[in-house]
Scaffold this motif. Structure first.
Motif, mmCIF file in Angstrom:
data_model
loop_
_atom_site.group_PDB
_atom_site.id
_atom_site.type_symbol
_atom_site.label_atom_id
_atom_site.label_comp_id
_atom_site.label_asym_id
_atom_site.label_seq_id
_atom_site.Cartn_x
_atom_site.Cartn_y
_atom_site.Cartn_z
ATOM 1 N N ARG A 7 11.914 55.147 38.079
ATOM 2 C CA ARG A 7 12.098 56.374 37.285
ATOM 3 C C ARG A 7 10.843 57.232 37.287
ATOM 4 O O ARG A 7 10.920 58.461 37.331
ATOM 5 N N VAL A 8 9.692 56.576 37.249
ATOM 6 C CA VAL A 8 8.421 57.311 37.313
ATOM 7 C C VAL A 8 8.335 58.102 38.616
ATOM 8 O O VAL A 8 8.019 59.303 38.620
ATOM 9 N N MET A 9 8.628 57.422 39.718
ATOM 10 C CA MET A 9 8.556 58.071 41.028
ATOM 11 C C MET A 9 9.560 59.217 41.127
ATOM 12 O O MET A 9 9.245 60.288 41.655
ATOM 13 N N GLU A 10 10.762 58.988 40.613
ATOM 14 C CA GLU A 10 11.811 60.011 40.682
ATOM 15 C C GLU A 10 11.440 61.235 39.861
ATOM 16 O O GLU A 10 11.570 62.373 40.312
ATOM 17 N N LEU A 22 3.727 70.041 37.812
ATOM 18 C CA LEU A 22 3.382 68.628 37.779
ATOM 19 C C LEU A 22 3.160 68.158 36.340
ATOM 20 O O LEU A 22 3.616 67.068 35.954
ATOM 21 N N ARG A 23 2.478 68.972 35.532
ATOM 22 C CA ARG A 23 2.261 68.613 34.124
ATOM 23 C C ARG A 23 3.591 68.527 33.383
ATOM 24 O O ARG A 23 3.787 67.667 32.522
ATOM 25 N N GLN A 24 4.512 69.425 33.735
ATOM 26 C CA GLN A 24 5.835 69.412 33.114
ATOM 27 C C GLN A 24 6.594 68.137 33.491
ATOM 28 O O GLN A 24 7.245 67.515 32.641
ATOM 29 N N ARG A 25 6.507 67.748 34.754
ATOM 30 C CA ARG A 25 7.159 66.516 35.198
ATOM 31 C C ARG A 25 6.560 65.300 34.486
ATOM 32 O O ARG A 25 7.285 64.397 34.043
ATOM 33 N N PHE A 26 5.229 65.283 34.377
ATOM 34 C CA PHE A 26 4.565 64.164 33.704
ATOM 35 C C PHE A 26 4.972 64.091 32.235
ATOM 36 O O PHE A 26 5.143 62.999 31.679
ATOM 37 N N ALA A 27 5.134 65.230 31.607
ATOM 38 C CA ALA A 27 5.532 65.273 30.193
ATOM 39 C C ALA A 27 6.913 64.662 29.968
ATOM 40 O O ALA A 27 7.238 64.242 28.853
ATOM 41 N N SER A 28 7.730 64.610 31.041
ATOM 42 C CA SER A 28 9.077 64.052 30.907
ATOM 43 C C SER A 28 9.077 62.522 30.935
ATOM 44 O O SER A 28 10.102 61.893 30.627
ATOM 45 N N THR A 53 8.493 58.770 29.661
ATOM 46 C CA THR A 53 8.442 58.105 28.361
ATOM 47 C C THR A 53 7.092 57.397 28.217
ATOM 48 O O THR A 53 6.403 57.150 29.227
ATOM 49 N N PRO A 54 6.691 57.049 26.993
ATOM 50 C CA PRO A 54 5.435 56.304 26.821
ATOM 51 C C PRO A 54 5.395 55.021 27.657
ATOM 52 O O PRO A 54 4.356 54.671 28.221
ATOM 53 N N ARG A 55 6.530 54.338 27.758
ATOM 54 C CA ARG A 55 6.580 53.104 28.543
ATOM 55 C C ARG A 55 6.378 53.396 30.033
ATOM 56 O O ARG A 55 5.670 52.668 30.737
ATOM 57 N N GLU A 56 6.985 54.462 30.513
ATOM 58 C CA GLU A 56 6.835 54.847 31.921
ATOM 59 C C GLU A 56 5.396 55.232 32.232
ATOM 60 O O GLU A 56 4.872 54.895 33.303
ATOM 61 N N ARG A 57 4.734 55.893 31.299
ATOM 62 C CA ARG A 57 3.329 56.248 31.511
ATOM 63 C C ARG A 57 2.450 55.002 31.555
ATOM 64 O O ARG A 57 1.510 54.905 32.336
ATOM 65 N N GLU A 58 2.783 54.047 30.694
ATOM 66 C CA GLU A 58 2.041 52.789 30.673
ATOM 67 C C GLU A 58 2.176 52.058 32.009
ATOM 68 O O GLU A 58 1.188 51.566 32.576
#
Length: 200
Positions: free
Chosen positions: A171-174, A127-133, A135-140
């Motif tokens: 993209r975040v969900m995917e 899960l951490r690896q997926r989150f690391a993928s 982008t800053p905009r997607e995290r926002e």
């Protein structure tokens, strides 16, 4: 990757016996004679299952678990106790323990609990690896979504179009491998990601 187990018990003979059992099953074992020693040597991220005695001199197992919870570190813990204590077991399980086993512990029960904990560690790492993928905009945008904001509201806040938000949100969900906002909120909690508008 070899699954790791942190063994925390102040009884030397039992600690050695459990260490041999776990090693024979293919686990990499790191032993500690006290909870304080274990806590002092923790890595930043949970990389193994913890097998911990409940009643130890100095800091006991429940106190050690509470310190891990306070630090927002999700370590799967299997507790061992010399006597059944319903109140302690309920407290431990509510705080996220994998299991609460009575000594003398049966090998099969211990191994089953440790394997469940090891599976949690692997899932968390993925899960951490997926989150690391992301982008800053997607995290926002993820932080806006878990705050319960609609696409239109997020677009206004970020000065972009609703369609752009929809694309980023998809993209975040995917990337995280989930399909619902409820699942996204659950993932965010596991990762320690806070909704926008709250302290990070």
């Amino acid at each position: 990757m070899t699954d790791k187990v942190y063994l925390v018990d102040d009884e030397p003979d039992l600690r050695r016996a459990l260490e041999r059992l776990l090693q024979a099953e293919g686990f990499k074992v790191e032993s500690h004679a006290s909870a304080l020693d274990f806590l002092a040597r923790l890595p930043a991220e949970a990389d193994g299952c913890v097998v911990m005695d409940l009643a130890m001199s100095g800091l006991d197992g429940l106190e050690a678990q509470q310190r891990l919870v306070t630090a927002a570190t999700r370590w799967p813990i299997v507790f061992l106790t010399g006597h059944g204590d319903i109140r302690s077991s309920v407290q431990a399980m509510k705080a996220g323990a994998i299991d609460f086993l009575t000594k003398p512990v049966k090998a099969g029960e211990l191994l089953a609990a440790v394997r469940a904990g090891a599976a949690q560690v692997r899932e968390a790492a993925e899960l951490r690896q997926r989150f690391a993928s992301l982008t800053p905009r997607e995290r926002e945008i993820m932080r806006h979504v878990i705050a319960g904001r609609l696409n239109k509201m997020i677009a206004m806040d970020l000065g972009t179009t609703e369609q752009t938000i929809k694309v980023h949100r998809s993209r975040v969900m995917e990337k995280l491998g989930i399909r619902s906002v409820a699942a996204l909120v659950s993932v965010a909690q596991r990762l320690g990601v806070t909704p926008t508008g709250t302290a990070s």
